[in-house]
Scaffold this active site. Structure first.
Site, short mmCIF file in Angstrom:
data_model
loop_
_atom_site.label_atom_id
_atom_site.label_comp_id
_atom_site.label_asym_id
_atom_site.label_seq_id
_atom_site.Cartn_x
_atom_site.Cartn_y
_atom_site.Cartn_z
N ASP A 11 44.45 37.16 53.00
CA ASP A 11 44.89 38.33 53.76
C ASP A 11 46.41 38.27 53.95
O ASP A 11 46.91 37.35 54.60
CB ASP A 11 44.17 38.30 55.10
CG ASP A 11 44.44 39.53 55.93
OD1 ASP A 11 45.35 40.31 55.55
OD2 ASP A 11 43.75 39.71 56.94
N ASN A 21 41.19 47.75 55.03
CA ASN A 21 41.32 48.80 54.00
C ASN A 21 42.74 49.41 53.98
O ASN A 21 42.91 50.60 53.72
CB ASN A 21 40.26 49.90 54.17
CG ASN A 21 40.12 50.84 52.98
OD1 ASN A 21 39.76 51.99 53.14
ND2 ASN A 21 40.40 50.37 51.78
N CYS A 74 37.79 45.18 51.89
CA CYS A 74 38.47 44.12 52.65
C CYS A 74 38.25 44.39 54.14
O CYS A 74 37.32 45.12 54.51
CB CYS A 74 39.95 44.03 52.28
SG CYS A 74 40.91 45.53 52.60
N ARG A 101 44.57 44.76 50.80
CA ARG A 101 43.99 44.21 49.57
C ARG A 101 43.13 45.22 48.81
O ARG A 101 43.31 45.41 47.59
CB ARG A 101 43.17 42.95 49.90
CG ARG A 101 44.02 41.81 50.40
CD ARG A 101 43.18 40.72 51.05
NE ARG A 101 42.60 41.17 52.31
CZ ARG A 101 41.76 40.49 53.06
NH1 ARG A 101 41.38 39.28 52.65
NH2 ARG A 101 41.31 40.99 54.19
N SER A 102 42.19 45.87 49.50
CA SER A 102 41.29 46.76 48.73
C SER A 102 41.97 48.05 48.25
O SER A 102 41.65 48.51 47.14
CB SER A 102 39.99 47.05 49.50
OG SER A 102 40.23 47.69 50.72
P1 4NP Z 1 43.35 44.09 54.60
O1 4NP Z 1 44.43 43.43 55.60
O2 4NP Z 1 41.99 43.63 55.12
O3 4NP Z 1 43.70 43.50 53.29
O4 4NP Z 1 43.54 45.59 54.70
C1 4NP Z 1 44.40 43.58 57.00
C2 4NP Z 1 44.90 44.73 57.56
C3 4NP Z 1 44.93 44.87 58.94
C4 4NP Z 1 44.47 43.84 59.74
C5 4NP Z 1 43.96 42.68 59.15
C6 4NP Z 1 43.93 42.56 57.78
N1 4NP Z 1 44.53 43.96 61.14
O5 4NP Z 1 44.27 42.95 61.84
O6 4NP Z 1 44.80 45.06 61.66
#
Ligand code: 4NP
Length: 164
Positions: A129, A14, A11, A17-18
């Site tokens: 997300d 990390n 994702c 989701r992942s």
């Molecule tokens: P992930 O979610 O891709 O599912 O781990 C996110 C985690 C952090 C951020 C965006 C999406 N961020 O903008 O920091």
């Protein structure tokens, strides 16, 4: 010696989701006693949270379903593709980032969208997300991941059978 296959869930950060997909898939693979045959990891396309634990909201949702998340965030590297049998992107943006790392011909049989295995995708292939949303988003992600992981396992079992 038995052959192995290696899968990585990817994702953006990390941390949501992942790591959930990794934790749910690890539990399933252990239940099927395939942990010696299937190597499981997750990674992010960004470096933003490298070294960090899964988001506390994702950990809590997983815990409510009996899943313990213990990954640490890592950024996916172009060189990772070589040893992977299957790389699953959680949304189209993650897929685009991964496709930019290697020539398409190298990736055609190993890089897919995670929800292309979701029996209830209804044509929507993104795992949304949940990072900026409420708790409902985390539970929705859990439901998608839980129903999709058995299909991913079937796919890997086919790959294992071909390697044996
Ligand atoms: P992930 O979610 O891709 O599912 O781990 C996110 C985690 C952090 C951020 C965006 C999406 N961020 O903008 O920091």
């Amino acid at each position: 010696m038995n052959s192995t296959v290696e899968v990585c869930f990817v994702c953006l950060g990390n941390i949501c989701r992942s790591p959930l997909a990794q934790g749910v898939f690890e539990a399933l693979v252990k239940q099927e006693e395939l942990q010696d045959r299937i190597i499981i990891s997750s990674a992010g396309t960004s470096h933003w949270h490298v070294g960090g634990p899964p988001d506390p909201r994702m950990q809590q949702t997983a815990r409510q379903h009996g899943i313990h998340l213990n990954s640490r965030a890592r950024q996916f590297q172009a060189t990772d593709f070589k040893r992977m049998d299957l790389v699953l992107a959680m949304d189209h943006s993650n897929l685009d980032s991964l496709q930019q790392m290697r020539p398409a011909a190298e990736l055609h049989d190993k890089l897919f969208l995670f929800r292309s295995f979701d029996p209830e995708n209804n044509g929507d292939l993104n795992v949304p997300d949940p990072y900026y949303g409420g708790d409902k988003g985390f539970e929705a992600v859990y439901q998608m991941v839980e129903r999709t992981c058995p299909k991913v396992l079937q796919h890997l079992q086919t790959k294992l059978a071909k390697k044996a």
